[in-house]
Design a protein around this motif. Structure first.
Motif, PDB file in Angstrom:
ATOM      1  N   LEU A 439       0.852  -1.187   0.000  1.00 24.00           N
ATOM      2  CA  LEU A 439       0.000   0.000   0.000  1.00 24.00           C
ATOM      3  C   LEU A 439       0.887   1.235   0.000  1.00 24.00           C
ATOM      4  CD1 LEU A 439      -2.707  -0.956   2.659  1.00 24.00           C
ATOM      5  CD2 LEU A 439      -2.730  -1.363   0.186  1.00 24.00           C
ATOM      6  N   THR A 440       0.516   2.237  -0.757  1.00 24.96           N
ATOM      7  CA  THR A 440       1.275   3.485  -0.743  1.00 24.96           C
ATOM      8  C   THR A 440       1.101   4.202   0.583  1.00 24.96           C
ATOM      9  OG1 THR A 440      -0.581   4.672  -1.752  1.00 24.96           O
ATOM     10  CG2 THR A 440       1.094   3.776  -3.236  1.00 24.96           C
ATOM     11  N   VAL A 441      -0.071   4.035   1.214  1.00 21.20           N
ATOM     12  CA  VAL A 441      -0.354   4.645   2.516  1.00 21.20           C
ATOM     13  C   VAL A 441      -1.008   3.578   3.374  1.00 21.20           C
ATOM     14  CG1 VAL A 441      -1.643   6.409   3.765  1.00 21.20           C
ATOM     15  CG2 VAL A 441      -0.673   6.946   1.517  1.00 21.20           C
ATOM     16  N   SER A 442      -0.494   3.421   4.597  1.00 17.24           N
ATOM     17  CA  SER A 442      -1.057   2.431   5.516  1.00 17.24           C
ATOM     18  C   SER A 442      -0.970   2.983   6.942  1.00 17.24           C
ATOM     19  CB  SER A 442      -0.286   1.105   5.415  1.00 17.24           C
ATOM     20  OG  SER A 442      -0.719   0.180   6.380  1.00 17.24           O
ATOM     21  N   PRO A 443      -2.098   3.209   7.626  1.00 20.00           N
ATOM     22  CA  PRO A 443      -3.461   2.992   7.157  1.00 20.00           C
ATOM     23  C   PRO A 443      -3.871   4.091   6.180  1.00 20.00           C
ATOM     24  CG  PRO A 443      -3.527   4.067   9.287  1.00 20.00           C
ATOM     25  CD  PRO A 443      -2.078   3.760   9.007  1.00 20.00           C
ATOM     26  N   GLY A 444      -4.772   3.750   5.305  1.00 22.48           N
ATOM     27  CA  GLY A 444      -5.232   4.729   4.333  1.00 22.48           C
ATOM     28  C   GLY A 444      -6.643   4.444   3.889  1.00 22.48           C
ATOM     29  N   ARG A 445      -7.276   5.457   3.336  1.00 25.44           N
ATOM     30  CA  ARG A 445      -8.664   5.332   2.886  1.00 25.44           C
ATOM     31  C   ARG A 445      -8.690   5.055   1.384  1.00 25.44           C
ATOM     32  NH1 ARG A 445     -12.120  10.191   5.451  1.00 25.44           N
ATOM     33  NH2 ARG A 445     -13.478   8.597   6.345  1.00 25.44           N
ATOM     34  N   ILE A 446      -9.618   4.233   0.965  1.00 24.66           N
ATOM     35  CA  ILE A 446      -9.735   3.849  -0.437  1.00 24.66           C
ATOM     36  C   ILE A 446     -10.637   4.836  -1.170  1.00 24.66           C
ATOM     37  CG2 ILE A 446     -10.607   2.096  -2.034  1.00 24.66           C
ATOM     38  CD1 ILE A 446      -9.828  -0.014  -0.014  1.00 24.66           C
ATOM     39  N   ASP A 447     -10.039   5.539  -2.141  1.00 24.63           N
ATOM     40  CA  ASP A 447     -10.794   6.380  -3.078  1.00 24.63           C
ATOM     41  C   ASP A 447     -11.793   7.296  -2.361  1.00 24.63           C
ATOM     42  OD1 ASP A 447     -11.507   7.326  -5.547  1.00 24.63           O
ATOM     43  OD2 ASP A 447     -12.742   5.605  -6.102  1.00 24.63           O
ATOM     44  N   PRO A 448     -11.381   8.067  -1.348  1.00 18.21           N
ATOM     45  CA  PRO A 448     -12.342   8.843  -0.561  1.00 18.21           C
ATOM     46  C   PRO A 448     -13.066   9.929  -1.337  1.00 18.21           C
ATOM     47  CG  PRO A 448     -10.097   9.462   0.006  1.00 18.21           C
ATOM     48  CD  PRO A 448      -9.999   8.250  -0.862  1.00 18.21           C
ATOM     49  N   ALA A 449     -12.497  10.366  -2.477  1.00 17.58           N
ATOM     50  CA  ALA A 449     -13.156  11.411  -3.267  1.00 17.58           C
ATOM     51  C   ALA A 449     -14.264  10.860  -4.158  1.00 17.58           C
ATOM     52  CB  ALA A 449     -12.124  12.142  -4.126  1.00 17.58           C
ATOM     53  N   ASN A 450     -14.353   9.545  -4.270  1.00 19.38           N
ATOM     54  CA  ASN A 450     -15.390   8.909  -5.081  1.00 19.38           C
ATOM     55  C   ASN A 450     -16.759   9.266  -4.520  1.00 19.38           C
ATOM     56  OD1 ASN A 450     -17.174   7.066  -6.344  1.00 19.38           O
ATOM     57  ND2 ASN A 450     -15.572   5.514  -6.532  1.00 19.38           N
ATOM     58  N   THR A 451     -17.678   9.706  -5.368  1.00 16.19           N
ATOM     59  CA  THR A 451     -19.013  10.092  -4.900  1.00 16.19           C
ATOM     60  C   THR A 451     -19.784   8.926  -4.303  1.00 16.19           C
ATOM     61  OG1 THR A 451     -19.904   9.762  -7.140  1.00 16.19           O
ATOM     62  CG2 THR A 451     -19.214  11.997  -6.543  1.00 16.19           C
ATOM     63  N   ALA A 452     -19.298   7.701  -4.544  1.00 11.88           N
ATOM     64  CA  ALA A 452     -19.937   6.544  -3.919  1.00 11.88           C
ATOM     65  C   ALA A 452     -19.887   6.631  -2.399  1.00 11.88           C
ATOM     66  CB  ALA A 452     -19.259   5.255  -4.376  1.00 11.88           C
ATOM     67  N   TRP A 453     -18.902   7.388  -1.873  1.00 10.01           N
ATOM     68  CA  TRP A 453     -18.727   7.477  -0.421  1.00 10.01           C
ATOM     69  C   TRP A 453     -19.300   8.754   0.162  1.00 10.01           C
ATOM     70  CZ3 TRP A 453     -17.630   2.758   0.539  1.00 10.01           C
ATOM     71  CH2 TRP A 453     -16.793   2.026  -0.305  1.00 10.01           C
ATOM     72  N   ASP A 454     -20.054   9.516  -0.634  1.00 12.73           N
ATOM     73  CA  ASP A 454     -20.682  10.716  -0.084  1.00 12.73           C
ATOM     74  C   ASP A 454     -21.582  10.339   1.093  1.00 12.73           C
ATOM     75  OD1 ASP A 454     -19.442  12.191  -2.019  1.00 12.73           O
ATOM     76  OD2 ASP A 454     -21.253  12.583  -3.209  1.00 12.73           O
TER      77      ASP A 454
END
Length: 612
Positions: A439-454
């Motif tokens: 992972l590039t970032v750990s811990p990290g959030r997956i695709d937080p800008a995706n509108t699916a997560w609004d």
């Protein structure tokens, strides 16, 4: 998810307006002086779900009072003791008084009033409507009459098929369809709306809830599991024998019995059949049976072997420092004793440091410390933890609570790979070399800008090492089912609008897992958490696309696949999914909450054990 008493009262003005406009199937507008004198109850109920006399004034409607409700939606039920020959027309009817009724069970009454269709939860809920008389003028003709004999709801009387398909010309509604009570369970119950009914000794399939309700089944064999519940295994498996039970006696006068799944409600339970927002058809008991405790016990999972990794997920239901210490202690005891102190524990619904106080606080370090301290006090390991704080009020849940996922891990058994600092808006990605993913970032959030997560929780990805082997864990809390129509909707099949968001969320997580296994085919990846959807749903299909994940719950017999009990249906909401690299595992849905009247959370935790 809440249920009933006393959650509804007056007839909604929006419903009345919709009726006047003809928006409900079968509705008609009527002049104020329209009236029908000497109308019978079965004339009002008619042969469809909506009265043929809706909106009309009726006079001289006679019947015997079979039940009186002095709380919530106040009123009483009447029943015509002289039934017609049509099994589709109910002989019972609710009279909505708004204030405490002055009649008593056994009164013979004559009622003038307006025929209305009340939709519990409002028109947008998709619920069926309750036929009733509103603004009544009541005359008591005599007292002390015998109540009409109850209709027995029994295994042989309830059809096995649940509902007809909705009429495409009516937007999928069943409101205008002629009732067929010998073919469909929902039609059978509707044909008894307002009628005095009874059930005999029946098994409890939904524990007593905080609103003094429980669920029984009159079909003890129907999709039964060995702990006594009734399993919801597909969209066509609605379990026709389920029935909600309430009491007409106020709790202050008689406490409602406490029952767990698998207990029995013994003897006769009798009263009018109501329809409400929080469960549909409900026996409002004038006479309530007694509970026989069958001794259901909370489960304990096996302890992992020294070379096995145990990973668990647990929705701890809005945990925050303002909760009583008893809740922390009970949850901690469950982690140590019932979950056998897993090596990694993904928590859902950890709230910020002041809970629902909406003041901009987002940190949850005090919440986690109070929990991990309680685990140590219960004899468990000194867990370390990792998480990413959300943006204030951007992840849904209780306003001000800022729920998020948190990883706990036992540092004596497993290490966490911290890689690069991150914040709530930054995304982690997959990188790697020489056939090894990272992972590039750990811990990290997956695709937080995706509108699916609004307005929804963003997945939390973490990289762990156990006995020299990297294990990727993705903790999830997908969007809730809020806004979906219930299985007793007048739309059949019901509209499940919330699935659209979860489908997009599942696709995003699936794509992330595909990135991992594309670099490392045998990578050990676990997708865990409150998926808020069934193992047979489109959400789960999207998660598993390309066979990069397998729903571990499917390794269990069908009768054991559940983590949540809703309206008497034992069903899957929480899941652990495994990548192909996780070849051999043991999976357990540890039943410690969902089946019990006393709960520390409304979810059961899940655990998987395997050798990376």
């Amino acid at each position: 998810m809440p249920s009933s008493i006393p959650r509804s009262a007056a007839v909604s003005a929006v419903v009345a307006a919709a009726l006047a406009a003809g928006l409900l199937a079968g509705s008609t507008s009527a002049a104020a002086d329209d009236s029908a004198t000497g109308t019978r109850v079965h004339d009002i109920q008619g042969t469809t779900r909506v009265s043929p006399l809706v909106g009309k004034q009726v006079a001289g409607v006679t019947g015997i009072v079979t039940g009186v409700r002095t709380y919530g939606s106040r009123g009483f039920w009447i029943q015509d003791p002289e039934a017609d020959a049509n099994p589709a027309t109910s002989e019972g009817l609710f009279v909505f008084t708004s204030s405490v009724p002055t009649v008593a069970v056994g009164d013979a009454v004559s009622v003038n009033g307006t025929v209305t269709e009340y939709v519990p939860g409002g028109l947008n809920s998709g619920n069926q409507s309750l036929t009733q008389l509103s603004k009544p003028v009541i005359t008591v003709v005599s007292k002390g009459n015998a109540v009409p004999a109850p209709v027995t709801i029994a295994p042989w009387s309830v059809p096995d098929e649940y509902t007809p398909e909705g009429d495409p010309a009516a937007g999928g509604s069943i409101n205008g369809l002629t009732l067929d009570p010998e073919t469909y369970a929902l039609d059978y119950y509707e044909s008894l709306e307002g009628t005095n009914v009874r059930v005999g000794t029946s098994r409890v399939v939904g524990a007593t809830d905080p609103y003094s309700e429980l669920w029984v089944t009159v079909k003890p064999w129907e999709n039964r599991n060995w702990r006594g519940g009734t399993v919801y295994g597909s969209y066509e498996s609605q379990n026709t024998g389920r029935l909600q039970i309430q009491s007409l006696t106020p709790i202050a006068q008689q406490p409602f019995p406490k029952a767990n799944v698998g207990d029995w409600l013994k003897g006769t339970t009798e009263g009018p059949l109501d329809f409400n927002q929080f469960g549909g058809y409900t026996l409002t008991a004038r006479t309530l049976g007694t509970v026989e405790d069958k001794g259901l016990e909370r489960e304990t999972t096996d302890k992992q072997h020294k070379n096995e990794l145990a990973v668990a997920t647990y929705n701890v239901e809005n945990l925050d420092p303002t909760d009583p210490q008893e809740k922390f202690d009970a949850l901690a005891k469950a982690v140590v004793d019932n979950l056998a102190a897993p090596d990694i524990l993904a928590l859902e619904e950890i709230q910020d440091n002041n809970g629902a106080k909406n003041d901009g606080t987002v940190a949850a370090d005090q919440t986690v410390k109070k929990f991990t301290d309680a685990i140590v006090a219960a004899g468990g390991p000194a867990y370390e933890w990792r998480s990413v704080d959300p943006q204030n009020n951007k992840d849904g849940g209780e306003p001000g609570g800022n729920i998020r996922q948190v990883f706990l891990f036992n540092p004596e058994r497993v290490s966490f790979t911290d890689r690069a600092a991150t914040d709530e808006t930054s995304a982690t990605a997959v990188t790697g070399s020489k056939g090894r993913a990272a992972l590039t970032v750990s811990p990290g959030r997956i695709d937080p800008a995706n509108t699916a997560w609004d307005s929804s929780r963003k997945p939390l990805a973490g990289e762990f090492v156990f006995r020299g082997r990297t294990v990727f864990v993705i903790a999830n809390h997908f969007g809730s089912k809020g806004g979906d129509e219930s299985i007793v909707s007048h739309h059949q099949p019901p509209n499940r609008s919330s699935e659209a968001k979860r489908l997009l969320q599942a696709q995003a997580v699936n794509a992330f897992v595909k990135d991992i296994v594309a670099l490392e085919k045998q990578a050990d990846v676990l997708v865990v958490g409150d998926i808020n959807d069934f193992e047979f749903s489109g959400t789960t299909e999207a998660l598993t696309d390309g066979d990069v994940l397998y729903p571990a719950v499917k390794s269990l017999p069908r009768s054991e696949r559940y983590s949540y009990v809703y309206q008497g249906n034992s069903q899957v909401l929480d899941q652990i999914l495994t990548s192909p690299g996780v070849r051999h595992f043991e999976y357990d849905s540890v039943h410690i909450n969902a089946e019990f009247a006393d709960q520390d959370s409304d979810h059961d935790p899940q655990v998987v054990r395997f050798r990376p």
